[in-house]
Design a protein around this motif. Sequence first.
Motif, PDB file in Angstrom:
ATOM      1  N   GLY A  56     -71.580   3.242  80.253  1.00  0.00           N
ATOM      2  CA  GLY A  56     -70.342   4.014  80.194  1.00  0.00           C
ATOM      3  C   GLY A  56     -70.037   4.437  78.778  1.00  0.00           C
ATOM      4  N   SER A  57     -69.223   5.470  78.653  1.00  0.00           N
ATOM      5  CA  SER A  57     -68.794   5.959  77.350  1.00  0.00           C
ATOM      6  C   SER A  57     -67.280   5.889  77.274  1.00  0.00           C
ATOM      7  N   ARG A  58     -66.786   5.366  76.162  1.00  0.00           N
ATOM      8  CA  ARG A  58     -65.336   5.293  75.944  1.00  0.00           C
ATOM      9  C   ARG A  58     -64.861   6.424  75.042  1.00  0.00           C
ATOM     10  N   GLY A  59     -65.776   7.320  74.661  1.00  0.00           N
ATOM     11  CA  GLY A  59     -65.438   8.360  73.694  1.00  0.00           C
ATOM     12  C   GLY A  59     -65.413   7.755  72.295  1.00  0.00           C
ATOM     13  N   THR A  60     -65.143   8.564  71.305  1.00  0.00           N
ATOM     14  CA  THR A  60     -65.068   8.136  69.897  1.00  0.00           C
ATOM     15  C   THR A  60     -66.194   7.174  69.507  1.00  0.00           C
ATOM     16  N   ARG A  61     -67.434   7.488  69.953  1.00  0.00           N
ATOM     17  CA  ARG A  61     -68.637   6.729  69.583  1.00  0.00           C
ATOM     18  C   ARG A  61     -68.568   5.262  70.003  1.00  0.00           C
ATOM     19  N   GLN A  62     -67.976   5.004  71.168  1.00  0.00           N
ATOM     20  CA  GLN A  62     -67.923   3.667  71.740  1.00  0.00           C
ATOM     21  C   GLN A  62     -68.503   3.714  73.151  1.00  0.00           C
ATOM     22  N   VAL A  63     -69.348   2.705  73.460  1.00  0.00           N
ATOM     23  CA  VAL A  63     -70.002   2.672  74.771  1.00  0.00           C
ATOM     24  C   VAL A  63     -69.894   1.288  75.389  1.00  0.00           C
ATOM     25  N   ASP A  64     -70.069   1.245  76.709  1.00  0.00           N
ATOM     26  CA  ASP A  64     -70.157  -0.012  77.452  1.00  0.00           C
ATOM     27  C   ASP A  64     -71.630  -0.262  77.738  1.00  0.00           C
ATOM     28  N   VAL A  65     -72.084  -1.510  77.532  1.00  0.00           N
ATOM     29  CA  VAL A  65     -73.495  -1.850  77.722  1.00  0.00           C
ATOM     30  C   VAL A  65     -73.655  -3.104  78.568  1.00  0.00           C
ATOM     31  N   ILE A  66     -74.847  -3.219  79.175  1.00  0.00           N
ATOM     32  CA  ILE A  66     -75.252  -4.444  79.853  1.00  0.00           C
ATOM     33  C   ILE A  66     -76.639  -4.807  79.349  1.00  0.00           C
ATOM     34  N   GLU A  67     -76.980  -6.099  79.425  1.00  0.00           N
ATOM     35  CA  GLU A  67     -78.327  -6.514  79.040  1.00  0.00           C
ATOM     36  C   GLU A  67     -79.307  -5.883  80.022  1.00  0.00           C
ATOM     37  N   TRP A  68     -80.469  -5.483  79.526  1.00  0.00           N
ATOM     38  CA  TRP A  68     -81.397  -4.716  80.354  1.00  0.00           C
ATOM     39  C   TRP A  68     -82.832  -5.014  79.956  1.00  0.00           C
ATOM     40  N   ALA A  69     -83.702  -5.066  80.960  1.00  0.00           N
ATOM     41  CA  ALA A  69     -85.138  -5.201  80.723  1.00  0.00           C
ATOM     42  C   ALA A  69     -85.814  -4.002  81.368  1.00  0.00           C
ATOM     43  N   ASP A  70     -86.699  -3.362  80.644  1.00  0.00           N
ATOM     44  CA  ASP A  70     -87.407  -2.190  81.152  1.00  0.00           C
ATOM     45  C   ASP A  70     -88.291  -2.604  82.323  1.00  0.00           C
ATOM     46  N   PRO A  71     -88.106  -2.033  83.504  1.00  0.00           N
ATOM     47  CA  PRO A  71     -88.919  -2.433  84.659  1.00  0.00           C
ATOM     48  C   PRO A  71     -90.405  -2.120  84.467  1.00  0.00           C
ATOM     49  N   LEU A  72     -90.742  -1.170  83.607  1.00  0.00           N
ATOM     50  CA  LEU A  72     -92.156  -0.873  83.349  1.00  0.00           C
ATOM     51  C   LEU A  72     -92.847  -2.012  82.604  1.00  0.00           C
ATOM     52  N   ASP A  73     -92.087  -2.789  81.847  1.00  0.00           N
ATOM     53  CA  ASP A  73     -92.671  -3.939  81.146  1.00  0.00           C
ATOM     54  C   ASP A  73     -93.230  -4.950  82.132  1.00  0.00           C
ATOM     55  N   ALA A  74     -92.629  -5.064  83.305  1.00  0.00           N
ATOM     56  CA  ALA A  74     -93.078  -6.019  84.318  1.00  0.00           C
ATOM     57  C   ALA A  74     -94.428  -5.634  84.914  1.00  0.00           C
ATOM     58  N   LEU A  75     -94.810  -4.368  84.775  1.00  0.00           N
ATOM     59  CA  LEU A  75     -96.092  -3.909  85.311  1.00  0.00           C
ATOM     60  C   LEU A  75     -97.273  -4.342  84.443  1.00  0.00           C
ATOM     61  N   GLY A  76     -96.980  -4.740  83.208  1.00  0.00           N
ATOM     62  CA  GLY A  76     -98.030  -5.253  82.334  1.00  0.00           C
ATOM     63  C   GLY A  76     -98.916  -4.183  81.718  1.00  0.00           C
ATOM     64  N   GLY A  77     -98.509  -2.962  81.737  1.00  0.00           N
ATOM     65  CA  GLY A  77     -99.295  -1.908  81.126  1.00  0.00           C
ATOM     66  C   GLY A  77     -98.378  -0.865  80.548  1.00  0.00           C
ATOM     67  N   SER A  78     -98.974   0.116  79.896  1.00  0.00           N
ATOM     68  CA  SER A  78     -98.150   1.172  79.336  1.00  0.00           C
ATOM     69  C   SER A  78     -98.168   2.370  80.291  1.00  0.00           C
ATOM     70  N   PRO A  79     -97.134   3.199  80.240  1.00  0.00           N
ATOM     71  CA  PRO A  79     -97.093   4.369  81.113  1.00  0.00           C
ATOM     72  C   PRO A  79     -98.301   5.298  80.874  1.00  0.00           C
ATOM     73  N   ALA A  80     -98.863   5.290  79.677  1.00  0.00           N
ATOM     74  CA  ALA A  80    -100.013   6.136  79.367  1.00  0.00           C
ATOM     75  C   ALA A  80    -101.250   5.705  80.158  1.00  0.00           C
ATOM     76  N   ASP A  81    -101.307   4.440  80.591  1.00  0.00           N
ATOM     77  CA  ASP A  81    -102.450   3.933  81.353  1.00  0.00           C
ATOM     78  C   ASP A  81    -102.423   4.388  82.799  1.00  0.00           C
ATOM     79  N   ALA A  82    -101.270   4.826  83.282  1.00  0.00           N
ATOM     80  CA  ALA A  82    -101.146   5.231  84.689  1.00  0.00           C
ATOM     81  C   ALA A  82    -101.835   6.563  84.919  1.00  0.00           C
ATOM     82  N   GLY A  83    -102.531   6.670  86.053  1.00  0.00           N
ATOM     83  CA  GLY A  83    -103.108   7.926  86.485  1.00  0.00           C
ATOM     84  C   GLY A  83    -104.289   8.293  85.737  1.00  0.00           C
TER      85      GLY A  83
END
Length: 83
Positions: A56-83
């Motif tokens: 979320g954004s509160r305006g005036t350069r203030q944001v709301d955040v939650i802790e987050w883990a990139d779901p691609l990290d769980a795949l054990g590879g980089s996106p460049a390796d796909a396909g």
Amino acid sequence: MEQDDDVIGRPGVLLVATRGPAAPGEVVVSVRGGTEAFLAWSDEPLPKGATVLVIGSRGTRQVDVIEWADPLDALGGSPADAG
């Protein structure tokens, strides 16, 4: 205070820990072709260096955040390796 829609949904890294609703931290977010710093608010305290997601954004350069883990990290590879 106008909301900054460009930053919502972007990951970032905390430069300064948040203290939950008591006080904000600071987050750096990749947006608009560069990186920008914002005051970061969270419901729970989050440590310096935590990866977060802007929810979320509160305006005036203030944001709301939650802790987050990139779901691609769980795949054990980089996106460049796909396909």
